[in-house]
Design a protein around this motif. Structure first.
Motif, PDB file in Angstrom:
ATOM      1  N   GLY A  66      -0.247 -33.506  16.848  1.00  0.00           N
ATOM      2  CA  GLY A  66       0.238 -31.692  16.072  1.00  0.00           C
ATOM      3  C   GLY A  66       0.233 -31.944  16.866  1.00  0.00           C
ATOM      4  N   LYS A  67       0.715 -31.155  18.822  1.00  0.00           N
ATOM      5  CA  LYS A  67       1.812 -30.514  19.017  1.00  0.00           C
ATOM      6  C   LYS A  67       0.779 -31.243  21.003  1.00  0.00           C
ATOM      7  N   THR A  68       1.304 -31.324  21.713  1.00  0.00           N
ATOM      8  CA  THR A  68       1.943 -31.844  22.845  1.00  0.00           C
ATOM      9  C   THR A  68       1.605 -30.647  24.004  1.00  0.00           C
ATOM     10  N   PRO A  69       0.497 -30.350  25.191  1.00  0.00           N
ATOM     11  CA  PRO A  69      -0.242 -29.508  25.493  1.00  0.00           C
ATOM     12  C   PRO A  69       1.000 -29.120  26.653  1.00  0.00           C
ATOM     13  N   SER A  70       0.526 -27.226  26.723  1.00  0.00           N
ATOM     14  CA  SER A  70       1.656 -26.963  27.479  1.00  0.00           C
ATOM     15  C   SER A  70       0.913 -26.363  28.766  1.00  0.00           C
ATOM     16  N   LEU A  71       1.075 -25.839  29.539  1.00  0.00           N
ATOM     17  CA  LEU A  71       1.028 -24.878  30.422  1.00  0.00           C
ATOM     18  C   LEU A  71       2.703 -23.373  30.608  1.00  0.00           C
ATOM     19  N   ASN A  72       3.045 -22.822  30.715  1.00  0.00           N
ATOM     20  CA  ASN A  72       3.551 -21.228  30.578  1.00  0.00           C
ATOM     21  C   ASN A  72       3.004 -20.302  31.922  1.00  0.00           C
ATOM     22  N   PHE A  73       3.354 -20.846  33.111  1.00  0.00           N
ATOM     23  CA  PHE A  73       3.363 -19.912  34.668  1.00  0.00           C
ATOM     24  C   PHE A  73       3.905 -18.503  34.457  1.00  0.00           C
ATOM     25  N   ASN A  74       3.055 -17.681  34.841  1.00  0.00           N
ATOM     26  CA  ASN A  74       3.899 -16.481  35.104  1.00  0.00           C
ATOM     27  C   ASN A  74       3.111 -15.759  37.179  1.00  0.00           C
ATOM     28  N   THR A  75       4.266 -16.846  37.833  1.00  0.00           N
ATOM     29  CA  THR A  75       4.163 -16.586  38.856  1.00  0.00           C
ATOM     30  C   THR A  75       4.068 -14.941  39.897  1.00  0.00           C
ATOM     31  N   GLN A  76       4.602 -14.109  39.485  1.00  0.00           N
ATOM     32  CA  GLN A  76       3.898 -12.806  40.137  1.00  0.00           C
ATOM     33  C   GLN A  76       3.361 -12.574  39.367  1.00  0.00           C
ATOM     34  N   GLU A  77       2.469 -12.367  38.184  1.00  0.00           N
ATOM     35  CA  GLU A  77       0.919 -11.819  38.463  1.00  0.00           C
ATOM     36  C   GLU A  77      -0.339 -13.036  38.259  1.00  0.00           C
ATOM     37  N   ARG A  78       0.469 -14.172  38.173  1.00  0.00           N
ATOM     38  CA  ARG A  78      -0.294 -15.521  38.538  1.00  0.00           C
ATOM     39  C   ARG A  78      -1.556 -15.851  37.729  1.00  0.00           C
ATOM     40  N   THR A  79      -1.031 -15.318  36.198  1.00  0.00           N
ATOM     41  CA  THR A  79      -0.711 -15.594  35.002  1.00  0.00           C
ATOM     42  C   THR A  79      -0.498 -17.117  33.900  1.00  0.00           C
ATOM     43  N   LEU A  80      -1.298 -17.695  33.286  1.00  0.00           N
ATOM     44  CA  LEU A  80      -0.786 -18.456  31.919  1.00  0.00           C
ATOM     45  C   LEU A  80      -1.241 -18.572  30.803  1.00  0.00           C
ATOM     46  N   ASN A  81      -0.341 -18.972  30.264  1.00  0.00           N
ATOM     47  CA  ASN A  81      -0.746 -19.333  28.850  1.00  0.00           C
ATOM     48  C   ASN A  81      -0.021 -20.737  28.349  1.00  0.00           C
ATOM     49  N   GLY A  82       0.204 -21.061  26.965  1.00  0.00           N
ATOM     50  CA  GLY A  82       0.029 -22.145  26.957  1.00  0.00           C
ATOM     51  C   GLY A  82      -0.955 -23.236  25.670  1.00  0.00           C
ATOM     52  N   ASN A  83      -1.216 -24.386  25.614  1.00  0.00           N
ATOM     53  CA  ASN A  83      -2.124 -24.882  24.646  1.00  0.00           C
ATOM     54  C   ASN A  83      -2.476 -25.635  24.915  1.00  0.00           C
ATOM     55  N   ASP A  84      -3.434 -26.584  24.620  1.00  0.00           N
ATOM     56  CA  ASP A  84      -4.346 -27.656  24.332  1.00  0.00           C
ATOM     57  C   ASP A  84      -4.203 -28.670  23.740  1.00  0.00           C
ATOM     58  N   GLY A  85      -3.435 -28.604  22.655  1.00  0.00           N
ATOM     59  CA  GLY A  85      -3.157 -29.593  21.527  1.00  0.00           C
ATOM     60  C   GLY A  85      -3.670 -29.005  20.156  1.00  0.00           C
ATOM     61  N   ASN A  87      -5.212 -25.565  20.519  1.00  0.00           N
ATOM     62  CA  ASN A  87      -5.744 -23.863  20.387  1.00  0.00           C
ATOM     63  C   ASN A  87      -4.547 -23.503  21.485  1.00  0.00           C
ATOM     64  N   GLY A  88      -4.326 -22.090  21.340  1.00  0.00           N
ATOM     65  CA  GLY A  88      -3.695 -21.149  22.186  1.00  0.00           C
ATOM     66  C   GLY A  88      -4.947 -20.839  23.331  1.00  0.00           C
ATOM     67  N   ILE A  89      -4.156 -21.167  25.045  1.00  0.00           N
ATOM     68  CA  ILE A  89      -5.244 -21.278  25.919  1.00  0.00           C
ATOM     69  C   ILE A  89      -4.618 -19.999  27.408  1.00  0.00           C
ATOM     70  N   PHE A  90      -5.086 -19.143  27.732  1.00  0.00           N
ATOM     71  CA  PHE A  90      -4.231 -18.094  28.272  1.00  0.00           C
ATOM     72  C   PHE A  90      -5.691 -17.381  29.739  1.00  0.00           C
ATOM     73  N   GLY A  91      -5.232 -17.511  30.271  1.00  0.00           N
ATOM     74  CA  GLY A  91      -6.140 -16.392  31.673  1.00  0.00           C
ATOM     75  C   GLY A  91      -4.885 -16.620  33.202  1.00  0.00           C
ATOM     76  N   SER A  92      -6.078 -16.831  34.122  1.00  0.00           N
ATOM     77  CA  SER A  92      -5.131 -16.818  35.381  1.00  0.00           C
ATOM     78  C   SER A  92      -5.357 -17.705  36.209  1.00  0.00           C
ATOM     79  N   TYR A  93      -5.392 -18.219  37.126  1.00  0.00           N
ATOM     80  CA  TYR A  93      -5.094 -18.953  38.213  1.00  0.00           C
ATOM     81  C   TYR A  93      -5.824 -18.914  39.586  1.00  0.00           C
ATOM     82  N   GLN A  94      -5.950 -20.033  39.814  1.00  0.00           N
ATOM     83  CA  GLN A  94      -6.001 -19.331  41.714  1.00  0.00           C
ATOM     84  C   GLN A  94      -4.886 -20.417  41.943  1.00  0.00           C
TER      85      GLN A  94
END
Length: 274
Positions: A66-85, A87-94
């Motif tokens: 259906g769609k290729t997974p992707s990750l979108n990083f916001n480095t100022q807030e150290r959060t990300l969103n995207g999709n796993d192919g 569902n939409g995914i979202f959260g933070s990274y360390q």
């Protein structure tokens, strides 16, 4: 005189000890050498490859039809969103050190079911990530010394294609379940079509014909005033087609395919030239 010599010797000894133990001033540049360079993560990245450990030598299109997974990083807030192919995914990274990275532990996702999508495999791979590198303009994620997956940086502005005068036939539809029915199984009387002419649209749902209007602004698209005939067709999932069409918010044309996406950036319909 003897007292003066003893005192002088003691002072020289203390001075020597002070010189040995005094800390050398640390410059700001030296202080930041070990700070993570995650600023290079900024932006939207689309999955380019997945290690054989997870892909089992299947292509990305087989794993994520259906769609290729992707990750979108916001480095100022150290959060990300995207999709796993699916569902939409979202959260933070360390981050840690210069290249340490943890993603999967801090992610949440929507709960839609998708047909034949390796979304769990993608999230399992993310959970194993410990480090990252930018190599040849690609984002490479590692688990220790083992390469897990590679992403390509996506341009910020998508190319907009004029749809006027184009005709399309359905090649993929995002279902509401995880059944293995093919597009042909869902539309046994013929594949749905979509035709654009100026500001109007027409086609068929695999059962009934329809017409209406559409509006485009940049890559955004909206369908309006859709009307269709009311013939009954047994075993045709035209409701799924019309629901996905109505959920569309934007589009893109890639490799001679028209791709319709919803507000979660999920591919809901995919067409080939008719």
């Amino acid at each position: 005189m003897r007292k003066n010599l003893i005192l002088l010797t003691a002072l020289l000894s203390l001075s020597a000890i002070g010189c040995k133990t005094a800390k050398t001033p640390v410059t700001m540049e030296e202080q930041t050498q070990e700070v993570s360079n995650d600023k290079h993560l900024e932006g939207n990245w689309t999955l380019h490859s997945l290690s054989h450990t997870y892909s089992e030598e299947k292509s990305l299109h087989e794993l994520f039809p259906g769609k290729t997974p992707s990750l979108n990083f916001n480095t100022q807030e150290r959060t990300l969103n995207g999709n796993d192919g699916c569902n939409g995914i979202f959260g933070s990274y360390q981050v840690s050190g210069t290249n340490g990275l943890k993603i999967g532990e801090n992610l949440a996702s929507t709960m839609m079911a998708c047909n034949g999508v390796a979304d769990y495999t993608f999230k399992k791979a993310l959970n194993q990530v410990t480090d990252f590198k930018i190599e040849d303009q690609k984002l490479v994620l590692y688990s220790g010394d083992t390469k897990v997956m590679t992403f390509e940086k996506q341009p910020e502005v998508a190319q907009v294609v004029n749809l006027d005068g184009t005709k399309w036939k359905l090649s993929f539809i995002q279902p509401l379940d995880r059944s293995l029915l093919s597009v042909a199984d869902r539309f046994p009387m013929g594949l749905p079509t979509l035709n654009f002419q100026e500001n109007s649209i027409n086609g068929n749902t695999g059962c009934n014909t329809f017409n209406g209007e559409f509006q485009v602004k940049d890559s955004q698209i909206a369908f309006d005033r859709l009307a269709m005939t009311r013939k009954f067709c047994d075993g045709v999932q035209e409701n799924l087609f019309t629901e996905n069409l109505n959920s569309t918010t934007h589009y893109k044309v890639e490799n001679q395919e028209l791709i319709l996406l919803n507000q979660d950036n999920m591919v809901v319909l995919r067409f080939t030239k008719n």
